[in-house]
Design a protein around this motif. Structure first.
Motif, PDB file in Angstrom:
ATOM      1  N   TYR A   7     137.033   9.563  67.525  1.00 38.72           N
ATOM      2  CA  TYR A   7     135.245   8.721  67.212  1.00 38.72           C
ATOM      3  C   TYR A   7     134.457   9.395  68.587  1.00 38.72           C
ATOM      4  O   TYR A   7     134.607   9.572  69.171  1.00 38.72           O
ATOM      5  CB  TYR A   7     135.598   7.684  68.124  1.00 38.72           C
ATOM      6  N   SER A   9     130.808   7.198  70.308  1.00 40.72           N
ATOM      7  CA  SER A   9     130.406   5.464  70.370  1.00 40.72           C
ATOM      8  C   SER A   9     129.408   5.727  71.480  1.00 40.72           C
ATOM      9  O   SER A   9     129.760   6.384  72.216  1.00 40.72           O
ATOM     10  CB  SER A   9     130.936   4.962  70.871  1.00 40.72           C
ATOM     11  N   THR A  14     131.713   1.348  67.658  1.00 42.02           N
ATOM     12  CA  THR A  14     132.628   1.956  66.711  1.00 42.02           C
ATOM     13  C   THR A  14     134.179   2.149  67.552  1.00 42.02           C
ATOM     14  O   THR A  14     134.832   2.981  67.184  1.00 42.02           O
ATOM     15  CB  THR A  14     131.553   3.195  66.473  1.00 42.02           C
ATOM     16  N   GLU A  15     134.013   2.132  69.352  1.00 37.74           N
ATOM     17  CA  GLU A  15     135.307   2.535  69.494  1.00 37.74           C
ATOM     18  C   GLU A  15     136.503   1.566  69.986  1.00 37.74           C
ATOM     19  O   GLU A  15     137.701   1.587  69.757  1.00 37.74           O
ATOM     20  CB  GLU A  15     134.931   2.277  71.397  1.00 37.74           C
ATOM     21  N   ALA A  18     137.498   1.744  66.231  1.00 39.43           N
ATOM     22  CA  ALA A  18     138.564   3.001  66.200  1.00 39.43           C
ATOM     23  C   ALA A  18     140.073   2.860  66.918  1.00 39.43           C
ATOM     24  O   ALA A  18     140.859   3.422  66.537  1.00 39.43           O
ATOM     25  CB  ALA A  18     137.713   4.612  67.021  1.00 39.43           C
ATOM     26  N   GLY A  49     135.591   8.204  63.218  1.00 41.78           N
ATOM     27  CA  GLY A  49     134.365   7.546  63.059  1.00 41.78           C
ATOM     28  C   GLY A  49     132.851   7.976  64.384  1.00 41.78           C
ATOM     29  O   GLY A  49     133.271   8.328  64.873  1.00 41.78           O
TER      30      GLY A  49
END
Ligand SMILES: Cc1cc2nc3c(=O)[nH]c(=O)nc-3n(C[C@H](O)[C@H](O)[C@H](O)COP(=O)(O)O)c2cc1C
Length: 165
Positions: A7, A9, A14-15, A18, A49
């Motif tokens: 990912y 971020s 987003t983390e 993820a 991601g």
């Protein structure tokens, strides 16, 4: 089967997603790491991601997608400030598709991610960002518990799909 969640971020949304996706992957060998540390060749299923930026894929993520060799199964996940299911977020996923080797993409998932406080006001004055920044005003609090549950379910379904291919 070996799975990777890679990912990118900037502000943590987003983390978070993820980590939820990682939690939904039911295979004996799985790893999660930022894209900057990820090497795709060692895995069978790769979840990639990223946050939607300017209706597209961040440059650092583009290179990673392009480097994924043939034969891998790919699943994309994104967070975005604009409305879920909206054209502004979907255009980034289309672009991600175009970067990948075609038959390799097995699914996509997106949910909203709040934009850093204070940033929206500045973005509303910028023609490039105005459209999504208007929509992003209601993204506060995302990804929330329900988004993360959906992400986890997505991961589970992608693994089931990859097994049956
Ligand atoms: C420079 C920048 C550009 C962005 N462009 C978009 C966009 O075009 N469409 C959108 O829906 N969200 C956009 N966003 C919002 C982010 O996609 C969203 O807040 C995301 O959840 C951030 O994820 P992160 O915390 O993992 O970095 C943008 C955010 C930034 C900082």
């Amino acid at each position: 089967m070996k799975a990777l969640v890679a990912y990118y971020s900037e502000s943590g949304n987003t983390e978070k997603l993820a980590k939820a996706i990682y939690g939904g992957i039911d295979v004996p060998k799985k790893e999660i790491m930022p894209i900057s540390e990820a090497i795709s060749k060692d895995y069978d299923v790769i979840f990639v991601g990223f946050p939607v930026q300017a209706s597209s894929v961040p440059a650092k993520v583009e290179g990673f997608i392009k480097s994924i060799p043939e034969g891998k199964k790919l699943a994309f996940f994104v967070t975005h400030g604009s409305l879920r299911g909206g054209q502004l977020a979907i255009s980034a996923l289309y672009y991600a598709f175009s970067l990948a080797l075609k038959p390799s993409v097995i699914g996509t998932f997106g949910c909203r991610g709040q934009v850093k406080p204070g940033l929206i006001d500045a973005l509303l004055k910028n023609p490039e960002h105005k459209a999504w920044a208007m929509e992003a005003q209601s993204a506060a609090g995302h990804p929330d518990k329900s988004d993360l549950e959906d992400g986890k379910e997505f991961a589970n379904l992608m693994i089931a799909k990859a097994r049956n291919m």
